[in-house]
Motif scaffolding. Structure first.
Motif, mmCIF file in Angstrom:
data_model
loop_
_atom_site.group_PDB
_atom_site.id
_atom_site.type_symbol
_atom_site.label_atom_id
_atom_site.label_comp_id
_atom_site.label_asym_id
_atom_site.label_seq_id
_atom_site.Cartn_x
_atom_site.Cartn_y
_atom_site.Cartn_z
ATOM 1 N N ASN A 31 0.828 -1.204 0.000
ATOM 2 C CA ASN A 31 0.000 0.000 0.000
ATOM 3 C C ASN A 31 0.866 1.259 0.000
ATOM 4 O OD1 ASN A 31 -2.922 -0.333 -0.051
ATOM 5 N ND2 ASN A 31 -2.666 -1.557 1.791
ATOM 6 N N HIS A 32 1.930 1.241 0.762
ATOM 7 C CA HIS A 32 2.830 2.401 0.794
ATOM 8 C C HIS A 32 3.358 2.698 -0.605
ATOM 9 C CE1 HIS A 32 5.972 5.177 1.968
ATOM 10 N NE2 HIS A 32 6.844 4.405 1.342
ATOM 11 N N TYR A 33 3.807 1.675 -1.306
ATOM 12 C CA TYR A 33 4.375 1.897 -2.641
ATOM 13 C C TYR A 33 3.307 2.240 -3.679
ATOM 14 C CZ TYR A 33 8.920 0.829 -0.855
ATOM 15 O OH TYR A 33 10.075 0.887 -0.144
ATOM 16 N N ILE A 34 2.134 1.666 -3.565
ATOM 17 C CA ILE A 34 1.045 2.053 -4.473
ATOM 18 C C ILE A 34 0.730 3.533 -4.288
ATOM 19 C CG2 ILE A 34 -1.444 1.794 -4.910
ATOM 20 C CD1 ILE A 34 -0.998 -1.247 -4.401
ATOM 21 N N GLY A 35 0.741 3.967 -3.032
ATOM 22 C CA GLY A 35 0.466 5.364 -2.723
ATOM 23 C C GLY A 35 1.486 6.341 -3.280
#
Length: 155
Positions: A95-99
């Motif tokens: 999720n951090h990297y998608i964000g």
């Protein structure tokens, strides 16, 4: 308090159809992932001001929620809690990297909606209502049931 096996037995009653089970193996983790993404999207300035860690993967509301979620699973089974915690950290990282590329809240809402459509389609095939309509705690049992069914030796 029910044991994890008792929860699984009750959950399995409305998850017998092979297509519904397959849908759940995809949609339940997707819903878990998307809820975590939504929680991570809540501004965390308050947390940053308290902890000063500058670690966005753990300094967010998703991580805080996972602390409480972990307590629920630990009470049922330490080994299951470890598996869910590992999956949760993978979700936090992804999720951090998608964000970094798209608005995480928008991506998470899209995944959430699509996954719930899949869930209700699966239960339509099954001909039974989702378990969480009987007891909201089944929303927490679903991820453990998927982990148990996908990674257990008794397949």
């Amino acid at each position: 308090m029910k044991t994890l096996d008792q929860w699984f037995e009750e959950y399995a009653v409305s998850h017998q159809n092979p297509k519904n089970k397959a849908i759940h193996y995809i949609c339940v983790p997707a819903i878990f992932f998307s809820v975590l993404g939504l929680l991570m999207s809540i501004p965390s300035g308050f947390l940053n001001s308290i902890f000063h860690l500058n670690q966005p993967i753990i300094e967010n509301w998703g991580f805080v929620a996972l602390l409480f979620v972990s307590i629920f699973y630990i009470r049922l089974s330490v080994s299951m809690a470890i598996k869910i915690i590992i999956f949760s950290f993978l979700c936090l990282i992804l999720n951090h990297y998608i964000g970094q590329f798209v608005p995480l809240w928008a991506f998470s809402i899209g995944v959430f909606v699509i996954a719930w459509i899949g869930q209700f389609y699966g239960h339509n095939l099954e001909g039974k209502k989702p378990s969480f309509l009987k007891d909201i705690q089944f929303l927490m049992i679903g991820p453990a049931w998927v982990v148990q069914n996908l990674f257990s030796k008794k397949q």
